[in-house]
Structures are given as structure tokens and as C-alpha cells.
Write a protein that holds these residues in place. Sequence first.
Motif, PDB file in Angstrom:
ATOM      1  N   GLY A 193     -43.242   3.337   3.379  1.00 25.18           N
ATOM      2  CA  GLY A 193     -42.280   2.879   3.010  1.00 25.18           C
ATOM      3  C   GLY A 193     -42.214   2.816   1.114  1.00 25.18           C
ATOM      4  N   VAL A 194     -43.560   3.166   0.872  1.00 22.48           N
ATOM      5  CA  VAL A 194     -43.475   2.563  -0.547  1.00 22.48           C
ATOM      6  C   VAL A 194     -44.334   3.839  -1.323  1.00 22.48           C
ATOM      7  CG1 VAL A 194     -42.755   0.273  -1.058  1.00 22.48           C
ATOM      8  CG2 VAL A 194     -44.891   1.288  -0.446  1.00 22.48           C
ATOM      9  N   GLN A 195     -43.729   4.319  -2.279  1.00 21.26           N
ATOM     10  CA  GLN A 195     -44.951   5.400  -2.646  1.00 21.26           C
ATOM     11  C   GLN A 195     -45.590   5.230  -3.979  1.00 21.26           C
ATOM     12  OE1 GLN A 195     -44.004   8.253  -4.499  1.00 21.26           O
ATOM     13  NE2 GLN A 195     -41.960   8.254  -5.047  1.00 21.26           N
ATOM     14  N   PHE A 196     -46.823   5.569  -4.897  1.00 23.05           N
ATOM     15  CA  PHE A 196     -47.872   4.614  -5.873  1.00 23.05           C
ATOM     16  C   PHE A 196     -47.459   5.512  -6.828  1.00 23.05           C
ATOM     17  CE2 PHE A 196     -48.193   1.424  -2.935  1.00 23.05           C
ATOM     18  CZ  PHE A 196     -47.892   0.054  -3.388  1.00 23.05           C
ATOM     19  N   GLN A 197     -46.289   6.264  -7.611  1.00 19.38           N
ATOM     20  CA  GLN A 197     -47.063   7.475  -8.369  1.00 19.38           C
ATOM     21  C   GLN A 197     -47.912   6.901  -9.578  1.00 19.38           C
ATOM     22  OE1 GLN A 197     -45.396  10.241  -7.862  1.00 19.38           O
ATOM     23  NE2 GLN A 197     -46.083  10.608  -9.701  1.00 19.38           N
ATOM     24  N   PRO A 198     -48.765   7.349  -9.738  1.00 20.56           N
ATOM     25  CA  PRO A 198     -49.816   7.303 -11.292  1.00 20.56           C
ATOM     26  C   PRO A 198     -49.037   7.629 -12.617  1.00 20.56           C
ATOM     27  CG  PRO A 198     -50.936   8.581  -9.820  1.00 20.56           C
ATOM     28  CD  PRO A 198     -49.473   8.458  -8.937  1.00 20.56           C
ATOM     29  N   VAL A 199     -48.845   7.388 -13.272  1.00 18.08           N
ATOM     30  CA  VAL A 199     -48.305   7.445 -14.826  1.00 18.08           C
ATOM     31  C   VAL A 199     -49.880   7.346 -15.309  1.00 18.08           C
ATOM     32  CG1 VAL A 199     -46.141   6.673 -14.326  1.00 18.08           C
ATOM     33  CG2 VAL A 199     -47.764   4.646 -15.063  1.00 18.08           C
ATOM     34  N   GLN A 200     -49.573   8.048 -16.854  1.00 12.45           N
ATOM     35  CA  GLN A 200     -50.292   7.963 -17.782  1.00 12.45           C
ATOM     36  C   GLN A 200     -50.732   6.836 -19.039  1.00 12.45           C
ATOM     37  OE1 GLN A 200     -50.055  10.802 -21.167  1.00 12.45           O
ATOM     38  NE2 GLN A 200     -52.185   9.890 -22.145  1.00 12.45           N
ATOM     39  N   THR A 201     -51.517   5.612 -18.946  1.00 14.89           N
ATOM     40  CA  THR A 201     -51.411   4.133 -19.259  1.00 14.89           C
ATOM     41  C   THR A 201     -52.335   4.005 -21.039  1.00 14.89           C
ATOM     42  OG1 THR A 201     -52.133   2.243 -19.796  1.00 14.89           O
ATOM     43  CG2 THR A 201     -53.752   4.091 -17.516  1.00 14.89           C
ATOM     44  N   GLY A 202     -51.169   3.955 -21.673  1.00 17.92           N
ATOM     45  CA  GLY A 202     -52.509   3.312 -22.988  1.00 17.92           C
ATOM     46  C   GLY A 202     -53.773   2.376 -23.143  1.00 17.92           C
ATOM     47  N   GLY A 203     -54.214   2.102 -21.494  1.00 14.69           N
ATOM     48  CA  GLY A 203     -55.392   1.505 -21.597  1.00 14.69           C
ATOM     49  C   GLY A 203     -55.437   0.314 -22.181  1.00 14.69           C
ATOM     50  N   ARG A 204     -56.059  -1.156 -21.381  1.00 11.89           N
ATOM     51  CA  ARG A 204     -55.781  -2.491 -21.664  1.00 11.89           C
ATOM     52  C   ARG A 204     -55.784  -3.014 -23.194  1.00 11.89           C
ATOM     53  NH1 ARG A 204     -57.427  -7.069 -18.143  1.00 11.89           N
ATOM     54  NH2 ARG A 204     -56.204  -8.401 -18.939  1.00 11.89           N
ATOM     55  N   PHE A 205     -56.883  -1.745 -24.358  1.00 11.39           N
ATOM     56  CA  PHE A 205     -57.016  -2.452 -25.141  1.00 11.39           C
ATOM     57  C   PHE A 205     -56.764  -0.993 -25.634  1.00 11.39           C
ATOM     58  CE2 PHE A 205     -59.236  -5.647 -23.507  1.00 11.39           C
ATOM     59  CZ  PHE A 205     -59.318  -6.470 -24.625  1.00 11.39           C
ATOM     60  N   GLN A 206     -56.004  -0.981 -27.274  1.00  9.12           N
ATOM     61  CA  GLN A 206     -55.445   0.581 -27.678  1.00  9.12           C
ATOM     62  C   GLN A 206     -55.545  -0.038 -29.658  1.00  9.12           C
ATOM     63  OE1 GLN A 206     -50.993   1.087 -25.983  1.00  9.12           O
ATOM     64  NE2 GLN A 206     -52.071   0.234 -24.162  1.00  9.12           N
ATOM     65  N   TRP A 207     -55.659   1.137 -29.841  1.00  6.33           N
ATOM     66  CA  TRP A 207     -55.990   1.441 -31.771  1.00  6.33           C
ATOM     67  C   TRP A 207     -54.958   1.597 -32.548  1.00  6.33           C
ATOM     68  CZ3 TRP A 207     -58.955  -1.183 -34.950  1.00  6.33           C
ATOM     69  CH2 TRP A 207     -58.721  -0.429 -35.837  1.00  6.33           C
ATOM     70  N   ALA A 208     -54.498   1.434 -33.230  1.00  2.95           N
ATOM     71  CA  ALA A 208     -53.006   1.675 -34.215  1.00  2.95           C
ATOM     72  C   ALA A 208     -53.188   0.816 -35.236  1.00  2.95           C
ATOM     73  CB  ALA A 208     -52.077   0.357 -33.676  1.00  2.95           C
ATOM     74  N   PRO A 209     -53.429   1.734 -36.171  1.00  6.09           N
ATOM     75  CA  PRO A 209     -54.234   1.425 -37.544  1.00  6.09           C
ATOM     76  C   PRO A 209     -52.578   2.069 -38.566  1.00  6.09           C
ATOM     77  CG  PRO A 209     -54.130   3.920 -37.121  1.00  6.09           C
ATOM     78  CD  PRO A 209     -54.059   3.572 -35.354  1.00  6.09           C
TER      79      PRO A 209
END
Length: 774
Positions: free
Chosen positions: A609-625
Motif C-alpha cells: 500500500g506504500v512505495q519507497f522512492q529513492p532520491v539523491q541525498t547530500g549525506g548526513r555530513f556535508q561540506w560547504a565552502p
Amino acid sequence: MMGRIFSNIRSIFRLPYLPIWLGPVVLFAPSLFTGRVLFWGLPALQFIPWRAFAWESMQNGLLPLWNPFNGLGAPLIANYQLAFFYPPGWLVYLFAALGGIPLMAWSHTLLVVLHLVWAGTGMALFVRILGLGVLAQTVSGLAFSLGGYLVARNSFFSMIWAAAWLPWILFAITDTLLKERIRFSFRLLIFINFQLLAGHAQLTWYSLLLAGLWTVFYSWSRYGIKKGLHAALVFLGTLLAAAALASVQLLPTAEYLLQSQRSNAVDYELGLTYSYWPWRLLTMISPDFFGNPGSGTYFGYAAYWEDAAYIGLIPLILAVSTVKRTLSRKIQDDSGQKSIFRFWWVIILVGFILALGKNLPVFLFLYKNVPTFGLFNAPARWMFWVVVGLCVLAGYGAEAWRAPVGKAIRRFRLALVVTLAVTVGAGLAWLVLRDVRLTFIQSTAVTGIWGIVFCVLALRMPKEGMDKNRWNFVVAGLIATDLVAAQFSLIPTTEAGFFNQNGPVLSVAQGQRVYLSYTDEYTLKFQRFFRIANFNPLESWSNLWQVMLPDFNILARTAYVNNFDPLLPGRYAALINYLDKLPPEKRIGFLNILDVGLVESIDPAIPEGVQFQPVQTGGRFQWAPCAIYAADENESFQKLVQNVDLLAQGRVIVEGKGSDTPCIAPGKAVIQVLQDSSLQYIVSVNADQAGWLVMADTWYPGWEAQVDGKAAPVLNADYLLRGVYLARGAHQVEFAYHPFWYRIGSILSVAGWAFLLFFAIIFIFRPYLRRNLE
């Protein structure tokens, strides 16, 4: 000595204790003695998952300070309804040690029964100390402990735990005042302290407010205004002392409240949804007039349990019988009973007016102008005052109940004929009027039967001077039967193995964070699994393991963006509400920065009754300069909405003073997670230029960071996440949760209990010390 022990044991099998103690056991026997567990609604979605994780944390040598599985992380001990420091609640962890999560789940059923017994016993003792006899104690105790207000809320564990202490608080107050020495009461301190720790702020507030009013009224009416004010101050001092002892719970919870979506007030429309439906007054005499969710027939307004207030027809009649004595000018008030009646009828009236909520302008005014009225949902819960008042007055009605004589006999015989006619008429209506709802007919018939029972009891009541012991037992048995029958179907249970962590799990998640829109969450929760109008399942309850709902996901150790906690961090709640209004394709950028790897949505075409659609993730830890600065919370949110698509390209929104960093040639960083636990994360970062390490978890006070062993500020990043500034090169970053107000509360609680224990020892050994010093 032995004679006294045997005498106390024999007293257990007499009124009022036997029916008060036996009633809840009989009511919950199908689950209590077969190993089945309470699970419907909040037990499955809150209480048992929370405590399962708390137990796992303690097994790993950690305090359950933080829940990493819901809402991008959220406080756990500060979650008031976890009631981690409530001593009777520790029983669940003992059962977890003995038999794992299934036995822990069963222990909640046991605790509900024990608290109902405790509630009824406390009410019996309260009316006893007011001078009422054994039948009155039995009637009041049964009406309170087996009444609809508590039993219909059997899945609201913390509500039952908190409500059970009010009669004991009233008992301790009255006992102290009757001794004519208004002074500190150790018992009252403990009772208030336990209620403060029981885990339901709303009922605790209603209870303590009522207890304070009773203190002022009872002391003033007995001793005058001077001692009345003295008693009020003593009560206030005891309340403050009890709060100090509970600081370990109250201070973290207060911090959470100030950080939450309720820091100002509950949304008006949401908060007043569960206002008492005036038509439900009919259920005070016939509880299932509008159906019953246990039988799948409920069709009334909102949730059945929010308006449930049935105390039994006989106790209600006895309570109403005090009206004549309250209003009559001919009856003398030498014993002060009439003033007590007036007090409780005023409490009933005020409680009912407040319970009506949005149905009267009174509550709207209070919501806007008086503190605390905007903090809680469901004004219908003010019916607690109504129920307590009726239970007390039912005891007084039972005390004044006498065998009818003269014209009264004819009146009861006439009433017997009328109730018999009502019952027969309802039966005929069931055969003839097929277009009338069956619940109307059935409820009318049942009410007629109990009306017949009351009339027969009155006519068969022993005369003055005759032994009433057997008759009292019959009355108690019939009241208990009425209440048990009325509540029996309101206790949905399932096999304890339902909570087995080795059972089916959501294998598709594989450690990824899941997002479920609020609209789909609501549909799955209230239309597929936990239907408010019908407790009966549409499918196997085990399917919940495949679908998941917050906070049931904790049992599968699957992280969800969603959170079903009563309190939510304010920024988290604001962003989630905003996301839910967006079309799915517009959410992707936001889900990327929130480390969402799967989007769950309803799909009737597949078995689950539900679907799980994968999506792109930036990750738990991300780097931003590159940084985009925002001056405050509002600007941070606006810039998040405007620049969300740029955040995946090495930018971060930083809340504070600074100039935006140009992002001409975004650098790179190698990030490796070295340690991952609920309270501590250690990450190594090697960056080719300076920038910000963003952790896709909720920013919250108490989260601290160290960079290469030195303290570093944890900034609000991307509106609600955590960010730490790093210079170019290799670094080791540690995030750790050290809540300040938990530490302060722990110190205050330990110091308070040590101080209290010292004086308790001095008090106990005072006679011995005095003799030796002399």
C-alpha cells in the motif's frame, strides 16, 4: 502484632477495597492474564518505542537524552511523556530486562491496572477522611477508577498515571487541615512530586489548580481567612519544593517547550478541535448512545475518548441527588456539607464550561488573554474536573441514601414502571423502527435496565438499624458491573510478539532517512491502521512493520524525518509544515540537504500500500565552502527557500553576522564518520579550503562541538541544521550532546532529595536523640 496483620489482610476482602481493587483486574483480565498488550494508537506510536530505545540506550551505558530516529533528531528525556524519572514507571525497564520489548509492552498494561487501583483507593480515602462511610467510599472509588474518563484513555498511559495522584493529593491536603495545624506535609510533597513526574503536563496542571482551590476553600471554610491564606502559602511552598525535587525532568522539559512549536501557544484551530461536543452529555447516562469504536459503531464528533466521562448511572443519580440539599434553605449546614456541595458543583460547572472550548466564547477569551490556556490541546479534558466533582458528590449521595418511606415508595414504584416501559419500548423500537440508529435503541434499553436496577435497589434497601453489609456489596457489584460492561470493548489488544524487534522490518531503508508527507502520514495513521471510529483492523497489524509510521519506526531502527512527539523543535515544525504544502517535485532540494534517501508515499497498486522512492541525498555530513549569511531566524528561512537549489552546490546559509562568501571555485573535502551514537559523533574532515561542516540533524541547545580537541561554536546552518566552521586542512570534529539544563536539574534534584532525606532521618530519630541528649 500478628492479630493486627491478619485484621489488615481481612480488611482487603471488605468494602471498599475488594471491588475497587478487583474491578480494574476484571476489566483488563483478557490481556492481563493472557499476555496480550495494549498497543492501539499511542502505545505503538509513542510510549513503547520511546521506552524501548531508552532501555537500549541504558544497556549501552548511555542516558536516553536524545532520539536520533525521528525529526532529524529530537530531545528524548526532555520529552515529558517519556516520564523517565517517574519511579513507578521504572517497572517497565525491569520487565524489559526479564523478557525484552514484548514483556516491556505487557508491563504497561499491568501499570495501567495498578494506577486505576491506586486512583480508586485514593478517592475512597479522600471521601473517607471527609467523614463518609464505607458505601460512599466504594461508590466514589469505583466511579473514579472504572469511569470512562480514565478507562477510555487506556492507551494514554501518562494521563492515567497523572490522574491517579489527584485523589491522594486531595487526601493529604484534607488530612493535614483536619489536624488543625497547618504545616508541611511530607506525604503531600511526595504525591505532588510523583504527579509532576508522571508525564502529562495538562492533567497535572488541572489537578494542581483544583488542589490549590480545594486548599483555600476547605481551610477558609473551617478556620477563616487568616488560616486559609496560611494554608494556601503552605500548599504553594510544598508545590515549589516538589517541583525542585523534580527539576531533573522539569528543567529540560521547560527548555524544550521554549524551543518548541508551542512556545507561544498551540494553533487555535488545532488546539480547540477536541472541544466537548454538547450532545455527548447524553453519554453521561448512556455511554454508547453515539456508538462505540470498540464495536465499530461510533459516529459522534471527534474521538470517543476525548468526551468520555461516564461514571455509572447509579453514581450519577446519587451525585445529582445532592442538588436538592445544596439549594435548599430549609436544610441546616451545621456539618459544613452544604458548602462542600457548593464547592464541587461550582467546580463541575466551571469544568464543563471550559470543556466546551470553541462552543462558547469563554474559552476563546481565556485562550487569548490568560497564560496556560493556549499551551494545551483538547479543552474537553477539562471534563476531568466534572468527573472528580461528580465522583465526590456521588459519595455524599450514597451516604445520604435511605430506604424510602411513605410517598417516596410510591415515587420509586412509579419510576420503576417508567423505566420498565422505556426498556420495553426500546425493544419494540428495535423491531419496528429500522431507520433509527441501533445505538440509540440499544443505549436507551441499557439505560432503562440500569434505571430499573436503581429503583429495585432503593425499594429493597434495608431499613434504618438493619444490617446493610450484604446490600452494600450488591450495590458495589452492580456499579462495578455497569462500568466494566460499558468500558470492556474500549481496550483493544494484540499479541506481545507484535513488538518483537526480531520480527519483520523495513529492509528497503537500509540505514537511509525516510520522508513521509504529513498528508500521507495522516491517511495511513487514521484511515488505514488506527481508525478513530473503529478499533477493529482492516488488515494484519504486522503490516505496520512494512509501512512504518512515526514513532513506531524506532523499533525497526529506521530514521524518519517525521516525528510524532507532542513537542517538536519550532524550526523543524515550521519547515516540515512548509514542505507539506509543496508539490512533491518542489521538495527534492530540501530533502537533499535533510539527508533523505527514500520518500514514502501511498500506492494502492502494490501489496504494502506504500512505495519507497529513492532520491539523491547530500549525506548526513556535508561540506560547504561558501556561506550565505542571514541576520535572524526569519531571514534564514527566507534565504533557505530562495537558495535551496544552490545548497547542493557547496553553499550553506549561516545565521549570524558576516559577509556572503563568493563561490567561484567550490572546494572539496573528504569526510569520514569515525563514531556514530545517539549522543556523540566523531568525524574526520580533510578540506582543500576553509568552509563549514554541516550535519543534517536538528540544531538544539546542548549540542557542543570540538575541533581538534578545542571547543567550537555550533551554528544554525540552513535554518535548522548544525554547522561548524573549519579552516583548510585535516581536522577531527566531535559533536556531543551535553544539555545544560539537564545537568542543572540533576544537581537540584539530588541536592533536594539529600536535604529531604537528612531531615527525614532527623525526624525519625528525634525522640532517640532527645533522650540521649538529656
